[in-house]
Design a protein around this motif. Structure first.
Motif, PDB file in Angstrom:
ATOM      1  N   TRP A  19      57.627  61.808  -2.253  1.00  0.00           N
ATOM      2  CA  TRP A  19      59.038  61.978  -1.875  1.00  0.00           C
ATOM      3  C   TRP A  19      59.206  62.236  -0.394  1.00  0.00           C
ATOM      4  O   TRP A  19      60.308  62.177   0.130  1.00  0.00           O
ATOM      5  CB  TRP A  19      59.731  63.020  -2.728  1.00  0.00           C
ATOM      6  CG  TRP A  19      59.389  64.450  -2.480  1.00  0.00           C
ATOM      7  CD1 TRP A  19      58.272  65.113  -2.871  1.00  0.00           C
ATOM      8  CD2 TRP A  19      60.191  65.418  -1.787  1.00  0.00           C
ATOM      9  NE1 TRP A  19      58.319  66.417  -2.455  1.00  0.00           N
ATOM     10  CE2 TRP A  19      59.496  66.635  -1.803  1.00  0.00           C
ATOM     11  CE3 TRP A  19      61.432  65.368  -1.174  1.00  0.00           C
ATOM     12  CZ2 TRP A  19      59.982  67.775  -1.215  1.00  0.00           C
ATOM     13  CZ3 TRP A  19      61.923  66.533  -0.598  1.00  0.00           C
ATOM     14  CH2 TRP A  19      61.201  67.705  -0.630  1.00  0.00           C
ATOM     15  N   ARG A  42      62.233  61.649   4.395  1.00  0.00           N
ATOM     16  CA  ARG A  42      62.431  61.476   2.954  1.00  0.00           C
ATOM     17  C   ARG A  42      62.183  60.015   2.596  1.00  0.00           C
ATOM     18  O   ARG A  42      62.693  59.106   3.242  1.00  0.00           O
ATOM     19  CB  ARG A  42      63.843  61.873   2.561  1.00  0.00           C
ATOM     20  CG  ARG A  42      64.002  63.353   2.435  1.00  0.00           C
ATOM     21  CD  ARG A  42      65.359  63.786   2.003  1.00  0.00           C
ATOM     22  NE  ARG A  42      66.067  62.896   1.111  1.00  0.00           N
ATOM     23  CZ  ARG A  42      67.317  63.120   0.720  1.00  0.00           C
ATOM     24  NH1 ARG A  42      67.958  64.174   1.135  1.00  0.00           N
ATOM     25  NH2 ARG A  42      67.918  62.272  -0.087  1.00  0.00           N
ATOM     26  N   ARG A  43      61.427  59.780   1.535  1.00  0.00           N
ATOM     27  CA  ARG A  43      61.120  58.414   1.103  1.00  0.00           C
ATOM     28  C   ARG A  43      62.368  57.644   0.698  1.00  0.00           C
ATOM     29  O   ARG A  43      62.471  56.443   0.936  1.00  0.00           O
ATOM     30  CB  ARG A  43      60.158  58.434  -0.082  1.00  0.00           C
ATOM     31  CG  ARG A  43      58.708  58.685   0.250  1.00  0.00           C
ATOM     32  CD  ARG A  43      58.004  57.490   0.838  1.00  0.00           C
ATOM     33  NE  ARG A  43      58.087  56.269   0.081  1.00  0.00           N
ATOM     34  CZ  ARG A  43      57.281  55.907  -0.887  1.00  0.00           C
ATOM     35  NH1 ARG A  43      56.282  56.679  -1.244  1.00  0.00           N
ATOM     36  NH2 ARG A  43      57.443  54.766  -1.512  1.00  0.00           N
ATOM     37  N   ASP A  44      63.332  58.321   0.059  1.00  0.00           N
ATOM     38  CA  ASP A  44      64.509  57.603  -0.410  1.00  0.00           C
ATOM     39  C   ASP A  44      65.435  57.199   0.727  1.00  0.00           C
ATOM     40  O   ASP A  44      66.401  56.480   0.512  1.00  0.00           O
ATOM     41  CB  ASP A  44      65.269  58.414  -1.462  1.00  0.00           C
ATOM     42  CG  ASP A  44      65.831  59.717  -0.937  1.00  0.00           C
ATOM     43  OD1 ASP A  44      65.237  60.309  -0.018  1.00  0.00           O
ATOM     44  OD2 ASP A  44      66.864  60.162  -1.456  1.00  0.00           O
ATOM     45  N   ARG A  45      65.133  57.606   1.959  1.00  0.00           N
ATOM     46  CA  ARG A  45      65.933  57.200   3.121  1.00  0.00           C
ATOM     47  C   ARG A  45      65.243  56.092   3.918  1.00  0.00           C
ATOM     48  O   ARG A  45      65.758  55.640   4.927  1.00  0.00           O
ATOM     49  CB  ARG A  45      66.215  58.398   4.007  1.00  0.00           C
ATOM     50  CG  ARG A  45      67.116  59.405   3.330  1.00  0.00           C
ATOM     51  CD  ARG A  45      67.752  60.293   4.353  1.00  0.00           C
ATOM     52  NE  ARG A  45      68.641  61.226   3.718  1.00  0.00           N
ATOM     53  CZ  ARG A  45      69.903  60.958   3.384  1.00  0.00           C
ATOM     54  NH1 ARG A  45      70.400  59.785   3.629  1.00  0.00           N
ATOM     55  NH2 ARG A  45      70.647  61.860   2.814  1.00  0.00           N
ATOM     56  N   ARG A  91      58.078  55.378  -5.783  1.00  0.00           N
ATOM     57  CA  ARG A  91      59.316  55.892  -5.208  1.00  0.00           C
ATOM     58  C   ARG A  91      59.615  57.234  -5.855  1.00  0.00           C
ATOM     59  O   ARG A  91      59.327  57.446  -7.021  1.00  0.00           O
ATOM     60  CB  ARG A  91      60.481  54.941  -5.484  1.00  0.00           C
ATOM     61  CG  ARG A  91      60.370  53.617  -4.795  1.00  0.00           C
ATOM     62  CD  ARG A  91      60.625  53.681  -3.347  1.00  0.00           C
ATOM     63  NE  ARG A  91      62.022  54.014  -3.101  1.00  0.00           N
ATOM     64  CZ  ARG A  91      62.509  54.161  -1.897  1.00  0.00           C
ATOM     65  NH1 ARG A  91      61.747  54.005  -0.858  1.00  0.00           N
ATOM     66  NH2 ARG A  91      63.755  54.474  -1.723  1.00  0.00           N
ATOM     67  N   THR A 120      61.323  60.047  -7.869  1.00  0.00           N
ATOM     68  CA  THR A 120      62.248  59.991  -8.992  1.00  0.00           C
ATOM     69  C   THR A 120      63.191  61.175  -8.985  1.00  0.00           C
ATOM     70  O   THR A 120      64.235  61.126  -9.607  1.00  0.00           O
ATOM     71  CB  THR A 120      61.473  59.984 -10.318  1.00  0.00           C
ATOM     72  OG1 THR A 120      60.642  61.145 -10.365  1.00  0.00           O
ATOM     73  CG2 THR A 120      60.636  58.747 -10.453  1.00  0.00           C
ATOM     74  N   ALA A 175      67.565  61.080  -5.598  1.00  0.00           N
ATOM     75  CA  ALA A 175      68.292  59.821  -5.727  1.00  0.00           C
ATOM     76  C   ALA A 175      68.790  59.359  -4.362  1.00  0.00           C
ATOM     77  O   ALA A 175      69.136  60.190  -3.530  1.00  0.00           O
ATOM     78  CB  ALA A 175      69.474  60.010  -6.666  1.00  0.00           C
ATOM     79  N   PRO A 176      68.826  58.047  -4.111  1.00  0.00           N
ATOM     80  CA  PRO A 176      69.384  57.563  -2.851  1.00  0.00           C
ATOM     81  C   PRO A 176      70.818  58.052  -2.679  1.00  0.00           C
ATOM     82  O   PRO A 176      71.566  58.135  -3.638  1.00  0.00           O
ATOM     83  CB  PRO A 176      69.345  56.041  -3.003  1.00  0.00           C
ATOM     84  CG  PRO A 176      68.315  55.783  -4.039  1.00  0.00           C
ATOM     85  CD  PRO A 176      68.353  56.971  -4.962  1.00  0.00           C
ATOM     86  N   SER A 200      68.046  67.181  -4.539  1.00  0.00           N
ATOM     87  CA  SER A 200      67.745  67.217  -5.953  1.00  0.00           C
ATOM     88  C   SER A 200      67.846  68.627  -6.515  1.00  0.00           C
ATOM     89  O   SER A 200      67.415  69.587  -5.891  1.00  0.00           O
ATOM     90  CB  SER A 200      66.330  66.701  -6.163  1.00  0.00           C
ATOM     91  OG  SER A 200      65.882  67.007  -7.449  1.00  0.00           O
TER      92      SER A 200
END
Length: 157
Positions: free
Chosen positions: A28, A44-47, A63, A65, A68-69, A79
């Motif tokens: 993450w 952050r990985r989701d960014r 990715r 979990t 969330a994006p 989160s």
């Protein structure tokens, strides 16, 4: 591969190309030395919008979990699996900071546990609580670090 290059969007919607050396990925967060200023940074990985390194060294990494994006990049929501403990702040300031963290989706905790994600330490934080948190690998932030995290979604340097 020692360097990864990617397009990153922060919580305010600013998009930039980043290059990170000596990196590690925990699923993450991508952590490493940023080529722009030679400082250790966390992303952050989701960014991460796009990986520019070919072949993509993150393709085999799962990715995240639990993050969330973001739909609205001007408002960060972390989160609810992220847990934070506040210590060493005057009551009114602690209440305000807890409100900000709660609004961002973090769960508030009163004791150090292995599920804890962060400790936000104020000027009067007790050394025993901080040692226990650090001993369990919990990130210790000060107020400025927390503000940065809430504003950008990035772990402070």
């Amino acid at each position: 591969m020692d360097v990864v290059r990617f397009v990153y969007e922060d919580a305010k919607g600013n998009v930039s190309t980043r290059e990170v050396a000596q990196w590690a990925d925990d699923g993450w967060q991508l952590k490493g030395i940023c080529s722009s200023d030679s400082r250790f940074k966390t992303f952050r990985r989701d960014r991460i919008v796009e990986v520019l390194t070919d072949p993509d060294p993150l393709v085999d990494m799962q990715r995240p979990t639990h993050l969330a994006p973001q739909q609205d990049p001007s408002t960060i929501t972390l989160s609810p699996s992220l847990e934070i403990l506040f210590t060493g702040f005057p009551k009114a300031r602690r209440t305000a900071l807890e409100g900000y963290a709660s609004e961002a989706g973090m769960r508030l905790r009163k004791t150090v546990s292995k599920e804890l994600s962060f400790v936000c330490a104020g000027p009067n934080a007790g050394p025993t609580k901080l040692r226990k948190a650090q001993g369990q690998g919990v990130a210790v932030l000060d107020e400025a670090d927390l503000v940065w995290l809430l504003e950008t979604g990035e772990m402070p340097e």
